[in-house]
Design a protein around this motif. Structure first.
Motif, PDB file in Angstrom:
ATOM      1  N   ILE A  69       0.833  -1.217   0.000  1.00  0.00           N
ATOM      2  CA  ILE A  69       0.000   0.000   0.000  1.00  0.00           C
ATOM      3  C   ILE A  69       0.866   1.264   0.000  1.00  0.00           C
ATOM      4  N   ALA A  70       2.120   1.114  -0.398  1.00  0.00           N
ATOM      5  CA  ALA A  70       3.067   2.237  -0.376  1.00  0.00           C
ATOM      6  C   ALA A  70       2.559   3.470  -1.122  1.00  0.00           C
ATOM      7  N   PRO A  71       1.969   3.339  -2.317  1.00  0.00           N
ATOM      8  CA  PRO A  71       1.480   4.541  -3.026  1.00  0.00           C
ATOM      9  C   PRO A  71       0.440   5.314  -2.224  1.00  0.00           C
ATOM     10  N   TYR A  72      -0.440   4.588  -1.528  1.00  0.00           N
ATOM     11  CA  TYR A  72      -1.488   5.246  -0.746  1.00  0.00           C
ATOM     12  C   TYR A  72      -0.894   5.946   0.483  1.00  0.00           C
ATOM     13  N   LEU A  73       0.091   5.298   1.114  1.00  0.00           N
ATOM     14  CA  LEU A  73       0.772   5.928   2.251  1.00  0.00           C
ATOM     15  C   LEU A  73       1.472   7.212   1.813  1.00  0.00           C
ATOM     16  N   TYR A  74       2.088   7.152   0.648  1.00  0.00           N
ATOM     17  CA  TYR A  74       2.795   8.324   0.121  1.00  0.00           C
ATOM     18  C   TYR A  74       1.824   9.471  -0.129  1.00  0.00           C
ATOM     19  N   ILE A  75       0.674   9.173  -0.715  1.00  0.00           N
ATOM     20  CA  ILE A  75      -0.326  10.202  -0.998  1.00  0.00           C
ATOM     21  C   ILE A  75      -0.868  10.803   0.294  1.00  0.00           C
ATOM     22  N   VAL A  76      -1.109   9.957   1.287  1.00  0.00           N
ATOM     23  CA  VAL A  76      -1.566  10.455   2.594  1.00  0.00           C
ATOM     24  C   VAL A  76      -0.525  11.392   3.201  1.00  0.00           C
ATOM     25  N   GLY A  77       0.748  11.001   3.085  1.00  0.00           N
ATOM     26  CA  GLY A  77       1.826  11.847   3.608  1.00  0.00           C
ATOM     27  C   GLY A  77       1.860  13.207   2.935  1.00  0.00           C
ATOM     28  N   LEU A  78       1.730  13.209   1.614  1.00  0.00           N
ATOM     29  CA  LEU A  78       1.701  14.484   0.885  1.00  0.00           C
ATOM     30  C   LEU A  78       0.489  15.316   1.295  1.00  0.00           C
ATOM     31  N   GLY A  79      -0.639  14.640   1.512  1.00  0.00           N
ATOM     32  CA  GLY A  79      -1.846  15.357   1.934  1.00  0.00           C
ATOM     33  C   GLY A  79      -1.650  16.054   3.268  1.00  0.00           C
ATOM     34  N   MET A  80      -0.960  15.394   4.202  1.00  0.00           N
ATOM     35  CA  MET A  80      -0.700  16.005   5.507  1.00  0.00           C
ATOM     36  C   MET A  80       0.264  17.180   5.383  1.00  0.00           C
ATOM     37  N   LEU A  81       1.266  17.032   4.510  1.00  0.00           N
ATOM     38  CA  LEU A  81       2.208  18.134   4.307  1.00  0.00           C
ATOM     39  C   LEU A  81       1.498  19.347   3.706  1.00  0.00           C
ATOM     40  N   GLY A  82       0.521  19.093   2.834  1.00  0.00           N
ATOM     41  CA  GLY A  82      -0.244  20.191   2.267  1.00  0.00           C
ATOM     42  C   GLY A  82      -1.200  20.796   3.278  1.00  0.00           C
ATOM     43  N   ALA A  83      -1.831  19.946   4.096  1.00  0.00           N
ATOM     44  CA  ALA A  83      -2.819  20.421   5.072  1.00  0.00           C
ATOM     45  C   ALA A  83      -2.188  21.270   6.170  1.00  0.00           C
ATOM     46  N   VAL A  84      -0.914  21.037   6.455  1.00  0.00           N
ATOM     47  CA  VAL A  84      -0.289  21.776   7.549  1.00  0.00           C
ATOM     48  C   VAL A  84      -0.182  23.265   7.232  1.00  0.00           C
ATOM     49  N   TYR A  85      -0.180  23.623   5.933  1.00  0.00           N
ATOM     50  CA  TYR A  85      -0.126  25.034   5.558  1.00  0.00           C
ATOM     51  C   TYR A  85      -1.423  25.765   5.912  1.00  0.00           C
ATOM     52  N   LYS A  86      -2.543  25.048   5.893  1.00  0.00           N
ATOM     53  CA  LYS A  86      -3.837  25.662   6.171  1.00  0.00           C
ATOM     54  C   LYS A  86      -4.261  25.496   7.626  1.00  0.00           C
ATOM     55  N   PHE A  87      -3.978  24.307   8.179  1.00  0.00           N
ATOM     56  CA  PHE A  87      -4.477  24.000   9.515  1.00  0.00           C
ATOM     57  C   PHE A  87      -3.367  23.916  10.569  1.00  0.00           C
ATOM     58  N   GLY A  88      -2.127  24.020  10.142  1.00  0.00           N
ATOM     59  CA  GLY A  88      -1.029  23.874  11.086  1.00  0.00           C
ATOM     60  C   GLY A  88      -0.769  25.120  11.911  1.00  0.00           C
ATOM     61  N   MET A  89       0.089  24.968  12.906  1.00  0.00           N
ATOM     62  CA  MET A  89       0.487  26.097  13.750  1.00  0.00           C
ATOM     63  C   MET A  89       1.975  26.367  13.561  1.00  0.00           C
ATOM     64  N   GLU A  90       2.366  27.608  13.769  1.00  0.00           N
ATOM     65  CA  GLU A  90       3.743  28.018  13.539  1.00  0.00           C
ATOM     66  C   GLU A  90       4.522  28.026  14.848  1.00  0.00           C
ATOM     67  N   ILE A  91       5.698  27.411  14.825  1.00  0.00           N
ATOM     68  CA  ILE A  91       6.593  27.394  15.980  1.00  0.00           C
ATOM     69  C   ILE A  91       7.993  27.722  15.499  1.00  0.00           C
ATOM     70  N   ASN A  92       8.617  28.707  16.131  1.00  0.00           N
ATOM     71  CA  ASN A  92       9.984  29.121  15.768  1.00  0.00           C
ATOM     72  C   ASN A  92      10.109  29.446  14.284  1.00  0.00           C
ATOM     73  N   GLY A  93       9.084  30.089  13.732  1.00  0.00           N
ATOM     74  CA  GLY A  93       9.151  30.553  12.345  1.00  0.00           C
ATOM     75  C   GLY A  93       8.814  29.519  11.306  1.00  0.00           C
ATOM     76  N   ALA A  94       8.461  28.287  11.723  1.00  0.00           N
ATOM     77  CA  ALA A  94       8.128  27.227  10.769  1.00  0.00           C
ATOM     78  C   ALA A  94       6.708  26.730  11.029  1.00  0.00           C
ATOM     79  N   LYS A  95       5.889  26.715   9.976  1.00  0.00           N
ATOM     80  CA  LYS A  95       4.525  26.204  10.089  1.00  0.00           C
ATOM     81  C   LYS A  95       4.551  24.729   9.747  1.00  0.00           C
ATOM     82  N   SER A  96       4.892  23.918  10.753  1.00  0.00           N
ATOM     83  CA  SER A  96       5.165  22.503  10.514  1.00  0.00           C
ATOM     84  C   SER A  96       4.378  21.576  11.425  1.00  0.00           C
ATOM     85  N   TRP A  97       3.475  22.121  12.241  1.00  0.00           N
ATOM     86  CA  TRP A  97       2.887  21.316  13.299  1.00  0.00           C
ATOM     87  C   TRP A  97       1.362  21.351  13.276  1.00  0.00           C
ATOM     88  N   PHE A  98       0.761  20.236  13.703  1.00  0.00           N
ATOM     89  CA  PHE A  98      -0.665  20.168  13.985  1.00  0.00           C
ATOM     90  C   PHE A  98      -0.845  20.166  15.504  1.00  0.00           C
TER      91      PHE A  98
END
Length: 381
Positions: A69-98
């Motif tokens: 199921i590697a392709p699906y895991l990869y897509i989910v990972g990309l989705g989370m990386l994209g979602a963090v820009y809209k729903f994530g919080m910024e710490i030390n100048g980086a918006k990398s966290w939920f």
């Protein structure tokens, strides 16, 4: 179940438990008089229990199921990386966290490292050890790595972005990339570094002004500290200079536990996370530092032994990806604190404070253990 338990690598389990003890002691020392963070033993125990359960769960799961199921895991990972820009919080100048319930934080880039290893392993295992072709193998893998690399880089999280590239290089090398392709890649990297250094040096002031206006002036400061430490300001060299002094002051056996002068006078930024190796070196000296590095060496050695015994190419590539990730993180974290590597936000595996990092590290080792436990089955490719 009992049959699988007997196949678990006991030295690795002992090392992981030892890491937890070491981490707890060092985090307590680093935070005991730090007003910015409070040591919470109950929270750490909860994190340890969760990560141990994740380790056990993945150990008893057949790793081949994840490769399928590697392709699906990869897509989910990309989705989370994209979602963090809209729903994530910024710490030390980086918006990398939920922000999770209970005050917990989750960093998608950490999980993406493991998903990337699985995705690349599944892709190149199709070749069954045959030399990788550039257009049908190397180039597609490059694209697989490039997309999350860019998404993480612009967060900005340079440390984790670089780890993606290290995983890419390590897995391609073991995947039997042709020497000519590897050489071309090395030459491109060298040319890129030379060009970057030239442009950064000759257009330093405009670059500094631009990044300062964007609120990323610390990026330029970190590069200045590494490329030209003599011209860097005292503030820019503060963390590295104080880290080197603290590590040196530890001497052979250290200044004793809870008595590190630099750490407890707040001369070491982020002593509980990125700079936790300084706490160890200052309070336990060269002996304590050597013991930790020896434990890392044995851990890597045991994982390499598992890869040698594995008959499934997919399993071998997964282990190589995990080993590449850990080796670079250890080298980068320790190296940046003694001035031989650029300063980044990479944590020290299993030791630095951070639930997401520990969870992904334990899951990674669990995946390696799954390969050992299930290696008697026929290869999946």
């Amino acid at each position: 179940m009992l049959h699988k338990l007997k196949k678990i690598d006991i030295p690795i389990v002992v090392i992981l438990l030892t890491f937890m003890v070491i981490s707890t002691l060092l985090v307590y020392s680093a935070t005991i008089d730090d007003h910015n963070i409070e040591f919470d033993l109950k929270k750490m125990i909860v994190i340890y229990v969760i990560t141990i359960l994740a380790f056990i769960g993945i150990t008893f799961m057949d790793f081949r199921a994840l490769l399928k199921i590697a392709p699906y895991l990869y897509i989910v990972g990309l989705g989370m990386l994209g979602a963090v820009y809209k729903f994530g919080m910024e710490i030390n100048g980086a918006k990398s966290w939920f922000q999770l319930p209970g005050g917990l934080l989750f960093q998608p880039a950490e999980l993406m490292k493991l998903m990337l290893i699985i995705a690349v392993a599944a892709f190149i295992a199709r070749r069954q050890g045959e030399p990788l072709l550039f257009l049908t193998d190397v180039f597609p893998v490059g694209l697989i790595v490039f997309v999350p690399f860019v998404l993480v880089l612009i967060q900005p999280d340079l440390g984790n972005a670089i780890i993606f590239l290290v995983i890419f290089v390590g897995m391609l090398w073991i995947g039997n990339v042709k020497y000519v392709h590897f050489l071309i890649g090395v030459l491109i990297v060298i040319a890129g570094l030379i060009l970057f250094t030239y442009l950064f040096t000759h257009y330093h002031d405009p670059i500094k002004t631009y990044f300062t206006e964007k609120g990323k002036g610390h990026w330029v400061a970190r590069i200045d500290t590494f490329l030209d430490p003599e011209s860097a300001t005292k503030d820019q060299k503060f963390q590295v200079d104080n880290s080197i002094k603290a590590i040196g002051s530890g001497g052979l056996t250290g200044e004793k536990y809870l008595q590190g002068s630099s750490v407890h006078r707040h001369f070491i930024p982020y002593a509980y996370s990125d700079s936790i190796f300084v706490v160890l070196a200052e309070e336990f000296g060269f002996v304590g530092s050597s013991v930790l590095l020896l434990l890392y060496f044995v851990l890597i050695y045991r994982m390499i032994l598992i890869s040698i015994q594995c008959r499934d190419k997919g399993g071998v590539f997964v282990i190589v990806g995990v080993v590449s990730m850990f080796v670079f993180q250890i080298f980068e974290n320790v190296g940046m604190l003694i001035g031989i590597m650029p300063l980044t936000g990479i944590t020290l595996p299993f030791i630095s404070y951070g639930g997401t990092s520990l969870l992904i590290n334990m899951m990674s080792i669990g995946l390696v253990m799954s390969i050992r436990v299930h290696q008697e089955k026929e290869p999946s490719y």
